[in-house]
Each structure stands twice: as C-alpha cells, then as structure tokens.
Design a protein around this motif. Structure first.
Motif, short mmCIF file in Angstrom:
data_model
loop_
_atom_site.label_atom_id
_atom_site.label_comp_id
_atom_site.label_asym_id
_atom_site.label_seq_id
_atom_site.Cartn_x
_atom_site.Cartn_y
_atom_site.Cartn_z
N ASN A 9 0.87 -1.17 0.00
CA ASN A 9 0.00 0.00 0.00
C ASN A 9 0.90 1.22 0.00
OD1 ASN A 9 -1.93 -1.87 2.15
ND2 ASN A 9 -2.80 -1.11 0.25
N CYS A 95 -2.39 -3.98 -1.78
CA CYS A 95 -3.05 -4.87 -0.82
C CYS A 95 -4.51 -4.43 -0.66
CB CYS A 95 -2.36 -4.81 0.54
SG CYS A 95 -0.65 -5.32 0.57
N LYS A 96 -5.35 -5.36 -0.43
CA LYS A 96 -6.77 -5.06 -0.21
C LYS A 96 -7.01 -4.67 1.23
CE LYS A 96 -8.42 -8.12 -3.83
NZ LYS A 96 -8.17 -7.42 -4.93
#
Length: 96
Positions: A9, A95-96
């Motif tokens: 991120n 990234c989620k």
C-alpha cells in the motif's frame, strides 16, 4: 522464517522517491500465515531480528528485500539489483 512480500500500500501524496511512499506490505510466511505490516515493522524485523523477506517475479525468481536509510534517516525497504528494469516492490499489486 522467511516471508514473501505479496502486495503493498502506498500513500496518495507526492513523494520524490517512490520507495518511501510504501506504507504497508502484505506477506505470506513459510508456515502459510499471511498478514500485513507497516514498512517500519518489516524494516525492524529484517534489521533487528535477522528476518528474511523476498519478492518473486513473474517467472518465480526470488529477489531479497533489504533495509536502507536516506541521508535524512528515513527507513525504507529495497530489493537487491537483478536483471529487470522494473522496481520489484513497486511492481507488486495494492493490498486489499
């Protein structure tokens, strides 16, 4: 234990050096455990606890992740030089 960095991120702000923009890294361990940690958590784990982190490219080649510091003392992560022209960490998905 080694971990494979799988995603990152980044901050949304402007950064002169894009490596410093990474705020979190997602990873999976050799034991199958996965998690997301801050850049400084991974930095400290590698530097102070002899942790081993790596990324894999499209072909499955491993490239080690190392700690580094800017002249101003900002701690960040980088990969070892390899035969690609892309940045191995910044090439990872969000990234989620």
């Amino acid at each position: 234990m080694a971990i494979r960095i799988t995603c990152i991120n980044k901050d949304n702000g402007y950064h002169q050096n894009p490596n410093l923009a990474i705020t979190h890294l997602g990873w999976i361990g050799e034991d199958g455990k996965s998690n997301k940690s801050t850049r400084l958590e991974i930095y400290d784990w590698i530097k102070n606890q002899n942790g081993i982190a790596y990324v894999t490219d499209y072909f499955g080649n491993k490239v080690n992740v190392f700690t580094a510091e800017t002249i101003n003392g900002t701690k960040y992560l980088k990969t070892a030089a390899d035969n690609t022209t892309t940045n191995n960490l910044l090439s990872l998905p969000e990234c989620k």
